[in-house]
Design a protein around this motif. Structure first.
Motif, PDB file in Angstrom:
ATOM      1  N   GLN A 292       0.843  -1.199   0.000  1.00 18.88           N
ATOM      2  CA  GLN A 292       0.000   0.000   0.000  1.00 18.88           C
ATOM      3  C   GLN A 292       0.875   1.245   0.000  1.00 18.88           C
ATOM      4  OE1 GLN A 292      -2.398   0.412   3.539  1.00 18.88           O
ATOM      5  NE2 GLN A 292      -3.246   2.392   2.936  1.00 18.88           N
ATOM      6  N   ASP A 293       0.565   2.186  -0.880  1.00 21.79           N
ATOM      7  CA  ASP A 293       1.277   3.462  -0.889  1.00 21.79           C
ATOM      8  C   ASP A 293       0.807   4.282   0.309  1.00 21.79           C
ATOM      9  OD1 ASP A 293       2.243   6.075  -1.328  1.00 21.79           O
ATOM     10  OD2 ASP A 293       2.209   5.813  -3.496  1.00 21.79           O
ATOM     11  N   ILE A 294       1.720   4.526   1.245  1.00 23.11           N
ATOM     12  CA  ILE A 294       1.356   5.249   2.472  1.00 23.11           C
ATOM     13  C   ILE A 294       2.052   6.614   2.539  1.00 23.11           C
ATOM     14  CG2 ILE A 294       0.925   3.116   3.750  1.00 23.11           C
ATOM     15  CD1 ILE A 294       3.668   3.628   5.166  1.00 23.11           C
ATOM     16  N   THR A 295       2.564   7.084   1.421  1.00 19.90           N
ATOM     17  CA  THR A 295       3.387   8.294   1.401  1.00 19.90           C
ATOM     18  C   THR A 295       2.712   9.470   2.087  1.00 19.90           C
ATOM     19  OG1 THR A 295       4.341   7.526  -0.695  1.00 19.90           O
ATOM     20  CG2 THR A 295       4.763   9.817  -0.069  1.00 19.90           C
ATOM     21  N   VAL A 296       1.413   9.642   1.868  1.00 20.61           N
ATOM     22  CA  VAL A 296       0.705  10.795   2.447  1.00 20.61           C
ATOM     23  C   VAL A 296      -0.240  10.379   3.570  1.00 20.61           C
ATOM     24  CG1 VAL A 296       0.867  12.103   0.307  1.00 20.61           C
ATOM     25  CG2 VAL A 296      -1.141  10.678   0.707  1.00 20.61           C
ATOM     26  N   LEU A 297      -0.174   9.130   3.994  1.00 21.74           N
ATOM     27  CA  LEU A 297      -1.053   8.654   5.055  1.00 21.74           C
ATOM     28  C   LEU A 297      -0.643   9.281   6.385  1.00 21.74           C
ATOM     29  CD1 LEU A 297      -3.386   6.535   4.902  1.00 21.74           C
ATOM     30  CD2 LEU A 297      -1.770   4.875   5.846  1.00 21.74           C
ATOM     31  N   PRO A 298      -1.592   9.765   7.193  1.00 23.68           N
ATOM     32  CA  PRO A 298      -1.245  10.354   8.498  1.00 23.68           C
ATOM     33  C   PRO A 298      -0.806   9.291   9.488  1.00 23.68           C
ATOM     34  CG  PRO A 298      -3.621  10.258   8.248  1.00 23.68           C
ATOM     35  CD  PRO A 298      -3.044   9.853   6.927  1.00 23.68           C
ATOM     36  N   VAL A 299      -0.321   9.744  10.640  1.00 27.47           N
ATOM     37  CA  VAL A 299       0.254   8.842  11.631  1.00 27.47           C
ATOM     38  C   VAL A 299      -0.725   7.738  12.019  1.00 27.47           C
ATOM     39  CG1 VAL A 299       1.102   8.661  14.003  1.00 27.47           C
ATOM     40  CG2 VAL A 299       1.843  10.563  12.568  1.00 27.47           C
ATOM     41  N   PHE A 300      -1.958   8.089  12.386  1.00 27.62           N
ATOM     42  CA  PHE A 300      -2.884   7.057  12.854  1.00 27.62           C
ATOM     43  C   PHE A 300      -3.212   6.071  11.743  1.00 27.62           C
ATOM     44  CE2 PHE A 300      -7.002   5.262  14.181  1.00 27.62           C
ATOM     45  CZ  PHE A 300      -6.625   4.761  15.413  1.00 27.62           C
ATOM     46  N   GLY A 301      -3.252   6.566  10.500  1.00 32.46           N
ATOM     47  CA  GLY A 301      -3.473   5.664   9.378  1.00 32.46           C
ATOM     48  C   GLY A 301      -2.357   4.649   9.247  1.00 32.46           C
ATOM     49  N   ARG A 302      -1.141   5.055   9.548  1.00 32.48           N
ATOM     50  CA  ARG A 302      -0.004   4.133   9.472  1.00 32.48           C
ATOM     51  C   ARG A 302      -0.033   3.144  10.630  1.00 32.48           C
ATOM     52  NH1 ARG A 302       4.707   7.456   6.271  1.00 32.48           N
ATOM     53  NH2 ARG A 302       3.300   9.055   5.482  1.00 32.48           N
ATOM     54  N   ILE A 303      -0.497   3.614  11.788  1.00 33.27           N
ATOM     55  CA  ILE A 303      -0.661   2.683  12.913  1.00 33.27           C
ATOM     56  C   ILE A 303      -1.671   1.600  12.539  1.00 33.27           C
ATOM     57  CG2 ILE A 303      -1.537   2.456  15.268  1.00 33.27           C
ATOM     58  CD1 ILE A 303      -0.353   5.242  15.820  1.00 33.27           C
ATOM     59  N   LYS A 304      -2.784   1.991  11.945  1.00 29.54           N
ATOM     60  CA  LYS A 304      -3.799   1.026  11.527  1.00 29.54           C
ATOM     61  C   LYS A 304      -3.264   0.085  10.459  1.00 29.54           C
ATOM     62  CE  LYS A 304      -8.075   2.074  11.097  1.00 29.54           C
ATOM     63  NZ  LYS A 304      -9.354   2.685  10.643  1.00 29.54           N
TER      64      LYS A 304
ATOM     65  N   GLY B  49      -0.233  -0.946  10.312  1.00 28.43           N
ATOM     66  CA  GLY B  49       0.663  -1.899  10.941  1.00 28.43           C
ATOM     67  C   GLY B  49       2.055  -1.392  11.234  1.00 28.43           C
ATOM     68  N   ILE B  50       2.210  -0.071  11.417  1.00 31.52           N
ATOM     69  CA  ILE B  50       3.504   0.528  11.753  1.00 31.52           C
ATOM     70  C   ILE B  50       3.395   1.206  13.114  1.00 31.52           C
ATOM     71  CG2 ILE B  50       5.227   2.263  11.109  1.00 31.52           C
ATOM     72  CD1 ILE B  50       4.425   1.874   8.215  1.00 31.52           C
ATOM     73  N   ALA B  51       4.339   0.913  14.001  1.00 27.72           N
ATOM     74  CA  ALA B  51       4.352   1.547  15.320  1.00 27.72           C
ATOM     75  C   ALA B  51       5.786   1.882  15.680  1.00 27.72           C
ATOM     76  CB  ALA B  51       3.734   0.636  16.376  1.00 27.72           C
ATOM     77  N   ARG B  52       5.956   2.773  16.665  1.00 27.87           N
ATOM     78  CA  ARG B  52       7.310   3.163  17.048  1.00 27.87           C
ATOM     79  C   ARG B  52       7.419   3.461  18.534  1.00 27.87           C
ATOM     80  NH1 ARG B  52       9.297   8.966  14.953  1.00 27.87           N
ATOM     81  NH2 ARG B  52      11.053   8.363  16.262  1.00 27.87           N
ATOM     82  N   SER B  53       8.631   3.386  19.044  1.00 25.65           N
ATOM     83  CA  SER B  53       8.963   3.896  20.367  1.00 25.65           C
ATOM     84  C   SER B  53       9.954   5.030  20.180  1.00 25.65           C
ATOM     85  CB  SER B  53       9.571   2.800  21.249  1.00 25.65           C
ATOM     86  OG  SER B  53      10.884   2.485  20.800  1.00 25.65           O
ATOM     87  N   PHE B  54      10.188   5.774  21.250  1.00 25.82           N
ATOM     88  CA  PHE B  54      11.002   6.984  21.144  1.00 25.82           C
ATOM     89  C   PHE B  54      12.235   6.896  22.028  1.00 25.82           C
ATOM     90  CE2 PHE B  54       6.853   8.247  19.716  1.00 25.82           C
ATOM     91  CZ  PHE B  54       7.097   9.169  18.713  1.00 25.82           C
ATOM     92  N   GLN B  55      13.276   7.664  21.637  1.00 23.49           N
ATOM     93  CA  GLN B  55      14.494   7.729  22.443  1.00 23.49           C
ATOM     94  C   GLN B  55      14.177   8.272  23.830  1.00 23.49           C
ATOM     95  OE1 GLN B  55      17.601  10.139  20.770  1.00 23.49           O
ATOM     96  NE2 GLN B  55      19.006   9.799  22.464  1.00 23.49           N
TER      97      GLN B  55
END
Length: 251
Positions: free
Chosen positions: A66-78, A80-86
């Motif tokens: 799926q092209d996610i280039t312009v997808l917002p953060v919550f859309g990317r979480i849905k 299947g992408i998540a992150r932790s922070f330094q």
């Protein structure tokens, strides 16, 4: 098999500073990839582009086809992408269990009813306890997050990202600020979760011992560009790269 993540031709500038300058970056399914480089190399900017905190000036990002280039953060979480922070971002006055339970609610888009659901949603509680067990924090469930040791806080931060049920998890300096022994304990736990659940992971890391011990592939960035990419045993054979990473060249 196509890559899980394919970022091509990514560019991002801040004024005259080209933080990411024509980067191609691929993550294969069920692989742990390290992004390394000196401060200012563009590592965090690249992660921010992948997770949607920043939009690229140029280039494309495809995730799971799926092209996610312009997808917002919550859309990317849905997706299947998540992150932790330094810099760990926890709710310090809430218990460890409630921090994870809130992540579950966020994934299910139930945060507007969190106070009503918290005591009644047994399914979310069971899931949260399972997440804590995966990260070795089961016995800390009723401790306020602010009372955890630094290494435990790091693990809880990763656990919150994992509770979003990602296919790809991005970790920004997961071992920073802890001692050498704790670094290995944290990474052993992270690797166990990633491998056992078939996830892919991208780790931004400065500790080269950690990078070479746990990574399947390494991406070395320098001044916004990719200087080298490959398996650890390939990277360490490049004399220029090995010098930058402080490693001994393998002949």
């Amino acid at each position: 098999m196509p890559p899980l993540l394919a970022a091509q031709g990514l560019r991002k500038s801040f004024g005259d500073n080209r933080a990411v300058d024509g980067v191609d970056f691929f993550v294969e399914p069920e692989r742990l990839v390290a992004i390394v480089g000196s401060n200012g190399a563009g590592k965090t900017t690249l992660v921010n582009l992948i997770t949607g905190l920043l939009q690229p000036d140029e280039g494309t990002i495809v995730f799971a086809g799926q092209d996610i280039t312009v997808l917002p953060v919550f859309g990317r979480i849905k997706a299947g992408i998540a992150r932790s922070f330094q810099l760990v971002n926890l709710f310090d006055l809430m218990t460890v269990l409630d921090n994870v339970r809130l992540a579950v609610f966020t994934r299910e888009n139930k945060t507007s009813k969190v106070l009503h659901l918290a005591e009644r949603d047994r399914e979310a509680e069971e899931e949260a306890r399972g997440v804590l067990a995966d990260f070795g924090l089961a016995d800390k469930w009723n401790v306020a997050a602010g009372g955890l040791a630094q290494g435990e806080r790091k693990l809880l931060d990763v656990a919150l990202a994992y509770a979003l049920r990602p296919r790809l998890i991005l970790l920004d300096e997961p071992t920073s600020g802890v001692g050498t022994r704790e670094k290995s304990q944290i990474m052993d736990r992270i690797e166990s979760v990633v491998r056992s659940h078939g996830l892919s992971a991208v780790i931004v890391e400065h500790d080269m011992d950690i990078v070479f011990k746990y990574s399947d592939a390494i991406l070395l960035m320098h001044e916004g560009r990719v200087l080298a990419a490959g398996a650890p045993n390939e990277i360490v054979r490049d004399e220029r790269v090995a010098t930058m990473l402080g490693r001994t060249v393998v002949r």
